[in-house]
Design a protein around this motif. Structure first.
Motif, PDB file in Angstrom:
ATOM      1  N   ALA A   6      14.326 -31.177  74.883  1.00 21.13           N
ATOM      2  CA  ALA A   6      14.743 -29.971  74.165  1.00 21.13           C
ATOM      3  C   ALA A   6      13.521 -29.113  73.882  1.00 21.13           C
ATOM      4  CB  ALA A   6      15.440 -30.351  72.861  1.00 21.13           C
ATOM      5  N   GLY A   7      13.641 -27.823  74.110  1.00 21.29           N
ATOM      6  CA  GLY A   7      12.540 -26.898  73.894  1.00 21.29           C
ATOM      7  C   GLY A   7      11.650 -26.723  75.105  1.00 21.29           C
ATOM      8  N   TRP A  25      13.574 -20.881  77.845  1.00 21.27           N
ATOM      9  CA  TRP A  25      13.515 -22.233  77.323  1.00 21.27           C
ATOM     10  C   TRP A  25      14.889 -22.882  77.355  1.00 21.27           C
ATOM     11  CZ3 TRP A  25      11.213 -17.981  75.352  1.00 21.27           C
ATOM     12  CH2 TRP A  25       9.819 -17.996  75.297  1.00 21.27           C
ATOM     13  N   ASP A  27      16.971 -25.184  75.027  1.00 21.85           N
ATOM     14  CA  ASP A  27      16.973 -25.644  73.644  1.00 21.85           C
ATOM     15  C   ASP A  27      17.750 -26.938  73.448  1.00 21.85           C
ATOM     16  OD1 ASP A  27      15.439 -23.478  72.752  1.00 21.85           O
ATOM     17  OD2 ASP A  27      17.215 -22.224  72.530  1.00 21.85           O
ATOM     18  N   THR A  28      18.699 -27.211  74.317  1.00 20.91           N
ATOM     19  CA  THR A  28      19.537 -28.394  74.190  1.00 20.91           C
ATOM     20  C   THR A  28      18.843 -29.609  74.798  1.00 20.91           C
ATOM     21  OG1 THR A  28      20.624 -27.887  76.281  1.00 20.91           O
ATOM     22  CG2 THR A  28      21.656 -27.023  74.272  1.00 20.91           C
ATOM     23  N   SER A  29      19.341 -30.802  74.465  1.00 16.88           N
ATOM     24  CA  SER A  29      18.755 -32.027  75.013  1.00 16.88           C
ATOM     25  C   SER A  29      19.581 -32.604  76.162  1.00 16.88           C
ATOM     26  CB  SER A  29      18.585 -33.071  73.913  1.00 16.88           C
ATOM     27  OG  SER A  29      19.841 -33.381  73.344  1.00 16.88           O
ATOM     28  N   ASP A  55      18.582 -21.574  77.782  1.00 15.57           N
ATOM     29  CA  ASP A  55      19.330 -21.159  76.597  1.00 15.57           C
ATOM     30  C   ASP A  55      18.773 -19.885  75.975  1.00 15.57           C
ATOM     31  OD1 ASP A  55      21.102 -23.455  76.570  1.00 15.57           O
ATOM     32  OD2 ASP A  55      19.323 -24.612  76.030  1.00 15.57           O
ATOM     33  N   ARG A  56      17.485 -19.652  76.191  1.00 14.99           N
ATOM     34  CA  ARG A  56      16.839 -18.433  75.682  1.00 14.99           C
ATOM     35  C   ARG A  56      15.982 -17.828  76.776  1.00 14.99           C
ATOM     36  NH1 ARG A  56      12.838 -19.571  71.751  1.00 14.99           N
ATOM     37  NH2 ARG A  56      12.954 -21.764  72.301  1.00 14.99           N
TER      38      ARG A  56
END
Length: 91
Positions: A6-7, A25, A27-29, A55-56
């Motif tokens: 994540a990230g 990025w 963001d989820t795992s 996600d971003r």
């Protein structure tokens, strides 16, 4: 679908070169990945990168619409490339 860090940043191509910097990025795992490609070697001990939609989106990088590459070290697979996954034909 599989687990991932994540990230983790996504890159505009499968390499750590300035022209292909961070475009976004994850963001989820857990994420889904479309295909894999060969690129620059990374800390995972290979040169396999996976293609996905983040996600971003990084500021000023809207041209990729969130699509980019993540090094295999940040994707939780037992082998790389993942068996049965299509190889990307993306520069």
């Amino acid at each position: 679908m599989c687990g991932n860090r994540a990230g983790a940043p996504l890159y505009g191509c499968a390499g750590f070169i300035a022209a292909c910097g961070v475009i976004g990025w994850i963001d989820t795992s857990t994420s889904w990945f479309v295909c894999w490609g060969r690129g620059a070697a990374h800390n995972g001990g290979n040169n396999i990168w996976y293609y996905t939609m983040g996600d971003r989106v990084a500021p000023g990088r809207d041209g990729n619409q969130g699509w980019g590459f993540i090094p295999a070290v940040d994707v939780w697979t037992s082998t790389d490339p993942w068996p049965g996954m299509t190889e990307c034909n993306i520069p």
